[in-house]
Motif scaffolding. Sequence first.
Motif, PDB file in Angstrom:
ATOM      1  N   ASP A   1      -0.496  -7.277   2.989  1.00 13.14           N
ATOM      2  CA  ASP A   1       0.451  -6.089   2.339  1.00 13.14           C
ATOM      3  C   ASP A   1       1.377  -6.250   1.427  1.00 13.14           C
ATOM      4  N   LYS A   2       1.434  -7.517   0.812  1.00 13.28           N
ATOM      5  CA  LYS A   2       2.491  -7.756  -0.030  1.00 13.28           C
ATOM      6  C   LYS A   2       1.920  -7.776  -1.432  1.00 13.28           C
TER       7      LYS A   2
ATOM      8  N   ASP B   1     -12.819 -16.774  -4.414  1.00 14.28           N
ATOM      9  CA  ASP B   1     -13.839 -16.419  -5.238  1.00 14.28           C
ATOM     10  C   ASP B   1     -14.227 -15.053  -4.632  1.00 14.28           C
ATOM     11  N   THR B   2     -14.662 -14.050  -5.376  1.00 15.27           N
ATOM     12  CA  THR B   2     -14.925 -12.798  -4.891  1.00 15.27           C
ATOM     13  C   THR B   2     -16.066 -12.142  -5.717  1.00 15.27           C
TER      14      THR B   2
ATOM     15  N   GLY C   1      -9.035  -2.820  -1.616  1.00 11.25           N
ATOM     16  CA  GLY C   1      -9.914  -2.978  -1.053  1.00 11.25           C
ATOM     17  C   GLY C   1     -10.340  -4.466  -0.565  1.00 11.25           C
ATOM     18  N   ILE C   2      -9.359  -5.262  -0.805  1.00  8.01           N
ATOM     19  CA  ILE C   2      -9.588  -6.759  -0.572  1.00  8.01           C
ATOM     20  C   ILE C   2      -9.810  -6.933   1.035  1.00  8.01           C
ATOM     21  N   GLU C   3      -9.005  -5.847   1.867  1.00  9.40           N
ATOM     22  CA  GLU C   3      -8.982  -6.079   3.391  1.00  9.40           C
ATOM     23  C   GLU C   3     -10.543  -6.149   3.823  1.00  9.40           C
TER      24      GLU C   3
ATOM     25  N   LYS D   1       1.016  -0.995  -0.011  1.00 10.72           N
ATOM     26  CA  LYS D   1      -0.034  -0.007   0.039  1.00 10.72           C
ATOM     27  C   LYS D   1       1.120   1.292   0.095  1.00 10.72           C
ATOM     28  N   LYS D   2       2.175   1.087   0.304  1.00 10.37           N
ATOM     29  CA  LYS D   2       3.018   2.178   0.485  1.00 10.37           C
ATOM     30  C   LYS D   2       4.017   2.123  -0.642  1.00 10.37           C
TER      31      LYS D   2
END
Length: 382
Positions: free
Chosen positions: A289-290, A317-318, A278-280, A220-221
């Motif tokens: 965070d990788k 599956d999302t 946004g998966i979190e 993310k950074k």
Amino acid sequence: MKIIDDLSRCVGCALCSSVCPQKCIEMEKKEIGFLYPKINKDLCIGCGKCKNACPLNKTNIINQTDSCYALLDKDEFSRVKSASGGASNVFANHILKNDGVFCGCRLNEELEAIHDIADVSDDLEQYRDSKYVQSNMTHTWEKIDKVLNENKTLLFTGTPCQAAAVRSKYGTRDDLYICDFICSGVPDPAIFKLYLAKIGKNEGKKINKFYFRDKSCGWKKSAIRIVFDDGTEKKIPRKDSMYYSLFGNNLFFRQSCYKCEFKQFKTHSDLTIGDWWGIEKFRADIDDDKGCSLVIINTPKGAELLEHVKDDVVLVDTPIEFAIQTHPKIMKSINSNPYRTLFYKMFNGDIDSLNKAYERCIGDSITDKIKRKLYLYFNIKK
Ligand SMILES: Cc1cc2nc3c(=O)[nH]c(=O)nc-3n(C[C@H](O)[C@H](O)[C@H](O)COP(=O)(O)OP(=O)(O)OC[C@H]3O[C@@H](n4cnc5c(N)ncnc54)[C@H](O)[C@@H]3O)c2cc1C
């Protein structure tokens, strides 16, 4: 002879130039580093092959988008070197292991983004990581022709418009997989070149390698990482980078990106990959965070490719609706910046004019802000 009705729709894929039997279409730089076709009218015989090939003139979309996944490459080393979850590399590796060939984007020795061919796993290193600049396909077409003529399987990965061009030329065939990505738009190669020159000059060193999204401080950074020819390195957080500031302000994308014709699942690819930002919110347990890739399956061939790699990845599956909510760029082009015309009026291809155009269009000083207000008043509101 006209290839498309309006040249501002041109995506710069260079397919028209590659199919011309007279070799009378050259890709030339315009505005300032983007490539556009120029027809030599003395040689053109009006056969229409360029017009027929142009992906903007094709409407036969084959996609039947139905499923969406979060994907993490189990090989962490490879995932950390990729822009998100390493989806692209997993697919490419599978193709290469089965004697196929991968076509994707790498930075060449001059650090220009080009589409090229990899046929051994070691070559894949340079294709990992997103290159946020338009890649040049002028010399790619003959390489793809050769691979397919040798009856080898090919996986092509590129922007949705490049994917559409590949589909336009080769159609649907057993030995061809096409992967595109959720795309914000492609930045001007001339500005990337100048950005590199500016850093090189400030540091007094030659740049050897450039990574757009180094993850050593987390996905993310992720930051720019530059390796100089003396072996030293520099990291630039995205928030401190002029390049990412131009990117975030939508100032230097190709004109066609502001009205992208491949949104809303009008894709010609077998699968679409992206960053699962946004998966979190959906599955915090897989967000380390990788990096996490989003994979959308568009055709049975895309589903088949995913099936082949399923032992090498973590796959979740999302819901596609959630992906649409978190990724507006699936449905909509980037907004145009009201100062883009001004930016390109001020920018004439050198570092000095780039700095001035940047300050005028994005700068924080009171003077620049007032000048921008006046510009809007006189040029837009009137
Ligand atoms: C210009 C650009 C804009 C993007 N915009 C978004 C966005 O708005 N939202 C989003 O979710 N994702 C976007 N992506 C995709 C994202 O950056 C990742 O590439 C994607 O998540 C896949 O990550 P990965 O870990 O599987 O592979 P990566 O390691 O990122 O591999 C990237 C793949 O894309 C190809 N590629 C890299 N640069 C280019 C280029 N300039 N032109 C064509 N092909 C290229 C490479 O060949 C490789 O196969 C964009 C990518 C690019 C290049």
